[in-house]
Write a protein that holds these residues in place. Structure first.
Motif: not given
Length: 260
Positions: A166-176
């Motif tokens: 529900s907070r894809p920006e958190q996933i983005v931060a990890v992947l990045c």
């Protein structure tokens, strides 16, 4: 970087017998243990059952060697066409740490130890290592701890992200954070839902993903969570998303935001 159109999507399935109608399937070893009837799918990733094992029991009930023996049997008997088997990792969400009574660093160490032990079993198919952590910096630390165990272009799972859909920006931060350190890696997202897959940053950085979200959604809405028609409808939604025009996502910009 990838796009949803060429993302390798593995449909999570409870019932191995349903796999024949899917191009790719993601099936837990707990659903395959002891099975003798062939699974009619050419591309299957076998999950170690980590989430269920730790969430229910706070530990693995089967040793690395027992896991390897069952994987070897499934392969040798022609029961499953194993594309890769996921190592027995340890998730790092706070509720998982509460289950084991251990720290993030402990879970990272145990994840690498079990990966090393599974590699030592000499299985005739790839083993998918898993990066674990909670904060983006945790994943970088774990990546560095793996060292040269992860060769150039390695296919690597990214754990502890399924509860952040529900907070894809958190996933983005990890992947990045991971790709800034090792842009050559091919990342697999465990349990990534449509909400996250629709985010261009998530899509652009994943090589592959799996999801059982269709089953949860069906049960929540009063339908059959084991109905393969529900799974097929979910896969169709994933494919349909590929046809939608999306503003190109710039990875360097993501890196700058994650570093800020």
């Amino acid at each position: 970087m990838s796009g949803l159109s060429d993302l390798r999507f593995y449909c999570g399935l409870h019932q191995p017998g349903d796999a024949g109608t899917f191009e790719r399937a993601f099936i837990s070893i707990n659903r395959l243990r002891g099975r003798r009837k062939p699974v009619a799918c050419a591309d299957v990733v076998i999950d170690s059952g980590a989430f269920v094992e730790l969430e229910k029991w706070g530990r693995y009930r089967h040793s690395v060697e027992e896991y390897a023996d069952e994987l070897r049997r499934l392969h040798a008997a022609g029961v499953v066409n194993i594309t890769a088997a996921v190592a027995q990792d340890y998730m790092c969400e706070p509720f998982m740490l509460a289950k084991t009574g251990l720290t993030v660093q402990d879970h990272q160490r145990l994840t690498i130890e079990r990966y090393n032990a599974l590699l030592a079993c000499g299985l005739p198919f790839p083993i998918l290592p898993v990066l674990q952590g909670y904060a983006p910096s945790d994943y970088v630390r774990h990546l560095r701890a793996y060292g040269d165990r992860l060769p150039h272009g390695a296919w690597v799972g990214v754990g502890s992200v399924c509860k952040r859909n529900s907070r894809p920006e958190q996933i983005v931060a990890v992947l990045c954070a991971i790709l800034r350190e090792r842009p050559d890696l091919r990342l697999h997202g465990f349990g990534v839902k449509i909400t996250a897959l629709m985010h261009p940053g998530v899509r652009s950085m994943l090589y592959s993903a799996d999801s059982l979200a269709w089953s949860f959604a069906a049960r929540k809405q009063g339908r059959n969570g084991n109905d393969p028609a529900e799974a097929r409808a979910f896969v169709d939604r994933v494919r349909a998303a590929a046809a939608q025009a999306i503003t190109p996502w710039q990875l360097p910009m993501l890196w700058e935001r994650a570093a800020a």
